[in-house]
Design a protein around this motif. Structure first.
Motif, PDB file in Angstrom:
ATOM      1  N   ARG A   1      69.843 -69.829   7.677  1.00 37.68           N
ATOM      2  CA  ARG A   1      69.080 -70.589   6.787  1.00 37.68           C
ATOM      3  C   ARG A   1      68.124 -69.705   6.486  1.00 37.68           C
ATOM      4  NH1 ARG A   1      73.179 -72.961   5.346  1.00 37.68           N
ATOM      5  NH2 ARG A   1      74.122 -74.366   5.374  1.00 37.68           N
ATOM      6  N   VAL A   2      67.367 -69.503   7.507  1.00 35.00           N
ATOM      7  CA  VAL A   2      66.130 -68.900   7.474  1.00 35.00           C
ATOM      8  C   VAL A   2      66.313 -67.473   6.753  1.00 35.00           C
ATOM      9  CG1 VAL A   2      64.602 -67.191   8.797  1.00 35.00           C
ATOM     10  CG2 VAL A   2      65.437 -69.106   9.823  1.00 35.00           C
ATOM     11  N   ARG A   3      67.296 -66.394   6.625  1.00 35.12           N
ATOM     12  CA  ARG A   3      67.949 -65.337   5.335  1.00 35.12           C
ATOM     13  C   ARG A   3      67.818 -66.075   4.072  1.00 35.12           C
ATOM     14  NH1 ARG A   3      71.801 -60.916   8.986  1.00 35.12           N
ATOM     15  NH2 ARG A   3      70.273 -61.396  10.993  1.00 35.12           N
ATOM     16  N   GLU A   4      68.033 -67.358   4.003  1.00 39.19           N
ATOM     17  CA  GLU A   4      68.728 -67.924   2.524  1.00 39.19           C
ATOM     18  C   GLU A   4      67.140 -68.262   1.862  1.00 39.19           C
ATOM     19  OE1 GLU A   4      70.961 -71.194   2.484  1.00 39.19           O
ATOM     20  OE2 GLU A   4      72.880 -70.226   3.666  1.00 39.19           O
ATOM     21  N   ALA A   5      66.269 -68.890   2.985  1.00 36.90           N
ATOM     22  CA  ALA A   5      64.962 -68.677   2.707  1.00 36.90           C
ATOM     23  C   ALA A   5      64.022 -67.645   2.671  1.00 36.90           C
ATOM     24  CB  ALA A   5      63.920 -69.497   3.486  1.00 36.90           C
ATOM     25  N   GLY A   6      64.751 -66.148   2.946  1.00 28.30           N
ATOM     26  CA  GLY A   6      64.101 -64.569   1.897  1.00 28.30           C
ATOM     27  C   GLY A   6      63.448 -64.251   3.310  1.00 28.30           C
ATOM     28  N   VAL A   7      63.597 -64.647   4.182  1.00 26.11           N
ATOM     29  CA  VAL A   7      63.043 -64.551   5.789  1.00 26.11           C
ATOM     30  C   VAL A   7      64.328 -63.679   6.425  1.00 26.11           C
ATOM     31  CG1 VAL A   7      61.333 -63.887   7.541  1.00 26.11           C
ATOM     32  CG2 VAL A   7      61.292 -66.069   5.463  1.00 26.11           C
ATOM     33  N   TYR A   8      64.149 -62.619   6.761  1.00 29.59           N
ATOM     34  CA  TYR A   8      65.227 -62.275   8.046  1.00 29.59           C
ATOM     35  C   TYR A   8      64.779 -62.752   9.921  1.00 29.59           C
ATOM     36  CZ  TYR A   8      67.514 -58.656  10.742  1.00 29.59           C
ATOM     37  OH  TYR A   8      68.645 -57.593  11.428  1.00 29.59           O
ATOM     38  N   SER A   9      66.998 -62.550   9.931  1.00 30.57           N
ATOM     39  CA  SER A   9      66.077 -63.209  10.879  1.00 30.57           C
ATOM     40  C   SER A   9      67.134 -63.029  12.294  1.00 30.57           C
ATOM     41  CB  SER A   9      66.829 -64.871  11.087  1.00 30.57           C
ATOM     42  OG  SER A   9      67.643 -64.936  10.326  1.00 30.57           O
ATOM     43  N   GLU A  10      66.869 -63.153  13.482  1.00 29.60           N
ATOM     44  CA  GLU A  10      68.210 -61.838  14.018  1.00 29.60           C
ATOM     45  C   GLU A  10      68.020 -62.835  15.441  1.00 29.60           C
ATOM     46  OE1 GLU A  10      66.524 -57.859  16.155  1.00 29.60           O
ATOM     47  OE2 GLU A  10      67.257 -56.752  14.236  1.00 29.60           O
ATOM     48  N   ILE A  11      69.490 -62.962  16.137  1.00 27.41           N
ATOM     49  CA  ILE A  11      69.221 -64.344  17.551  1.00 27.41           C
ATOM     50  C   ILE A  11      69.309 -63.168  18.741  1.00 27.41           C
ATOM     51  CG2 ILE A  11      71.401 -65.591  18.462  1.00 27.41           C
ATOM     52  CD1 ILE A  11      72.418 -65.999  15.475  1.00 27.41           C
ATOM     53  N   VAL A  12      68.443 -64.457  19.753  1.00 27.97           N
ATOM     54  CA  VAL A  12      68.080 -63.820  21.281  1.00 27.97           C
ATOM     55  C   VAL A  12      68.837 -65.264  22.266  1.00 27.97           C
ATOM     56  CG1 VAL A  12      66.719 -62.157  20.509  1.00 27.97           C
ATOM     57  CG2 VAL A  12      65.865 -64.239  20.746  1.00 27.97           C
ATOM     58  N   PRO A  13      69.102 -64.297  23.392  1.00 31.72           N
ATOM     59  CA  PRO A  13      69.248 -65.514  24.687  1.00 31.72           C
ATOM     60  C   PRO A  13      68.314 -66.107  25.030  1.00 31.72           C
ATOM     61  CG  PRO A  13      69.488 -63.000  25.364  1.00 31.72           C
ATOM     62  CD  PRO A  13      69.337 -62.879  24.123  1.00 31.72           C
ATOM     63  N   HIS A  14      68.476 -66.964  25.283  1.00 29.89           N
ATOM     64  CA  HIS A  14      67.296 -68.089  26.373  1.00 29.89           C
ATOM     65  C   HIS A  14      66.572 -67.180  27.900  1.00 29.89           C
ATOM     66  CE1 HIS A  14      69.305 -69.286  29.583  1.00 29.89           C
ATOM     67  NE2 HIS A  14      70.571 -70.065  28.489  1.00 29.89           N
ATOM     68  N   THR A  15      67.628 -66.071  27.819  1.00 34.99           N
ATOM     69  CA  THR A  15      67.202 -66.068  28.789  1.00 34.99           C
ATOM     70  C   THR A  15      66.257 -64.603  28.931  1.00 34.99           C
ATOM     71  OG1 THR A  15      69.199 -63.928  28.665  1.00 34.99           O
ATOM     72  CG2 THR A  15      68.921 -66.084  30.724  1.00 34.99           C
ATOM     73  N   ILE A  16      66.024 -64.425  27.659  1.00 37.47           N
ATOM     74  CA  ILE A  16      65.209 -63.153  26.761  1.00 37.47           C
ATOM     75  C   ILE A  16      63.790 -63.514  27.710  1.00 37.47           C
ATOM     76  CG2 ILE A  16      64.327 -64.142  25.002  1.00 37.47           C
ATOM     77  CD1 ILE A  16      63.868 -61.498  23.675  1.00 37.47           C
ATOM     78  N   THR A  17      62.420 -62.379  28.071  1.00 41.96           N
ATOM     79  CA  THR A  17      61.364 -62.423  28.629  1.00 41.96           C
ATOM     80  C   THR A  17      60.349 -62.575  27.543  1.00 41.96           C
ATOM     81  OG1 THR A  17      61.086 -60.176  29.096  1.00 41.96           O
ATOM     82  CG2 THR A  17      61.914 -61.447  31.029  1.00 41.96           C
TER      83      THR A  17
END
Length: 522
Positions: free
Chosen positions: A23-39
């Protein structure tokens, strides 16, 4: 993809984390997924332009529940919390999260407080949103404004324009939330100030430049299946390096009607790519003779595919060596969901089996080129259209690598393949004529080859096979529901199949969702 860092979606185990990213990309903005364990430090290294905290199945106050590095909320980045992510934000910022005993699941009326602030601007004072929670934010953190509430949730949304921190209890990423996309767009474009400038044209230009730089004068091969992913990946690489690319297409005889022609004629005509076709129909039929176990069928098909591909690749390697331009690279149509589900590996360590019939051998001495590994399926289709690929290829439904071999429940024979191919072609033609292609994700047509039922055809009794229709609707194939096709369409399909396909006297409809059933039968 652009001069800015991506919007990072922090995954708390949500069913819809990938959907948020889409949905973020549909809004014309690039996105990626990261795990919640990321610092916080790891997240900052990726120089994100904003952060979205996903939902999740846990309770924030339960021992061992997924947590967020508190430093992430101190980085000065725009942050949007959704459902569980909303509650994590509230708890870490000093608000109160409680189990009130009042649960909300499904469509829920939400009422805005005042004008709804930046996050909910331009939306009606009352709207339907999709809820799925047992816990609630009872008190907003200091300095935050309550933006919306529902009958059971006094703090259904909050925000702080000064800190650019916002949250909603509902799921704006699902279509059931009437103004969900507007919520995301307000966050991205207004709160975070990000322009809508990520699109398929930018992706093509970026990838062409990257591929040219990496490949140089070397040659490239691609295992072309005829599916959307491999076709678009090959077309994109061909746009970058031209005749340095050679595609290998293995016809194993398990394809649907016209698919070999689409590859050999339509795809080649639209791209100009060099194609090597391996006709291995007899080889696969001989290997599958007498086999009924689905897992054994998959292994046999995978083994034979590897043999065919290796033989063709070896011949091309020798040819290239003789010309003084060695083949160094292998194109693969890896998509972003594959990267996420495999833990986000480097993309050069191994070759994911599900992209090809049974997986290419891991010891092939090529470097991988994966031009689609940052994209979702709908984005890949958009890239294919931008590259000028034929619509029958770009719009092709997902199709399993083992092909019709796992849509025949029982032994795979030439006669059964011909029967199923004809039934499948009828189904696809009728769905297209009815304008339903965009409404369904996939419609497997299954032959119950080891089942027969009594029928009446031509004033006589018959003893024929049943055909199963499995139309499903889905966002990403991780979950799916059966598609409610119009009765008149189902009637035409049934009449045509029982009249035109010899040996079939019954058509049945599979009305099972996923879970509990899978999309494919085998």
């Amino acid at each position: 993809m652009s001069g800015r860092g991506p919007v990072l979606v922090v995954d708390f185990g949500a069913q819809y984390a990938q959907l948020i990213a889409r949905r973020v990309r549909e809004a014309g903005v690039y996105s990626e997924i990261v795990p919640h364990t990321i610092t916080a430090a790891e997240l900052a290294e990726r120089t994100p332009s904003a952060v979205i905290l996903s939902g999740g199945p846990s309770s924030v106050y339960e021992p061992g529940s997924p947590s967020l590095d508190p430093g992430i909320l101190q980085l000065g980045l725009p942050v949007l919390g959704i459902c569980y992510g909303f509650q994590v934000m509230a708890q870490q910022l000093g608000g109160e999260v409680a189990n009130t005993g009042l649960r909300e699941y499904g469509a829920t009326d939400v009422v805005l407080a005042g004008d709804g602030g930046v996050l909910l601007a331009g939306q009606p004072a009352s709207q339907v949103a999709w809820m799925s929670h047992g816990d609630s934010v009872a008190t907003a953190p200091d300095g935050f404004t309550v933006l919306a509430s529902s009958a059971s949730t006094p703090v259904a949304a909050f925000g702080s324009d000064a800190q650019r921190l916002y949250g909603v209890q509902w799921h704006p990423e699902v279509k059931h939330s009437e103004f969900g996309q507007r919520v995301l767009e307000n966050f991205l474009h207004e709160a975070a100030g990000l322009p809508a400038d990520w699109n398929s044209g930018n992706v093509i230009a970026d990838q062409v430049a990257r591929i040219r730089e990496r490949v140089g004068d070397s040659r490239v091969i691609c295992g072309l299946s005829g599916g959307v992913d491999s076709a678009v990946a090959a077309a994109l690489v061909h746009r970058a390096v031209g005749d340095q690319l050679v595609c290998i297409f293995v016809d194993h005889g398990l394809l649907r009607q016209d698919e070999r022609r689409q590859v050999e004629e339509d795809f080649v005509a639209s791209t100009g790519v060099r194609l090597v076709t391996v006709d291995a129909v007899e080889q696969f039929l001989d290997a599958l003779a007498g086999v009924t176990d689905p897992e054994t069928k998959r292994k046999i098909i995978g083994r034979e595919f590897i043999r065919c591909f290796e033989n063709a690749a070896e011949a091309l390697v020798l040819e290239a060596a003789a010309d003084g331009a060695p083949i160094k690279f292998l194109v693969q149509g890896t998509l972003y969901p594959d990267v996420v589900e495999s833990g986000g590996g480097s993309g050069t360590a191994n070759i994911k089996s599900h992209h090809n019939v049974g997986g290419l051998p891991e010891d092939l001495q090529f470097e991988l080129v994966e031009p689609l590994r940052a994209l979702f399926k709908d984005e890949v289709r958009a890239i294919g259209r931008e590259l000028g690929l034929p619509e029958p290829i770009v719009a092709r439904q997902p199709f399993p690598g083992p092909g019709l071999g796992i849509r025949i429940i029982g032994e795979v024979t030439r006669e059964r393949l011909d029967l199923l191919r004809l039934a499948d072609a009828i189904v696809r033609a009728e769905l297209t004529d009815a304008g339903l292609d965009a409404d369904i994700w996939q419609c497997p047509v299954v032959l119950l080859a080891d089942v027969r039922s009594v029928g009446v055809q031509g004033d006589g009794r018959t003893y024929g096979h049943p055909i199963v229709l499995r139309p499903v609707s889905s966002e990403d194939a991780m979950t799916a529901d059966w598609s409610r096709l119009p009765y008149d369409v189902l009637a035409r399909i049934s009449n045509r199949i029982t009249n035109e396909v010899p040996g079939v006297n019954r058509v049945v409809l599979d009305v099972t969702s996923k879970p509990p059933g899978t999309i494919e039968w085998e």
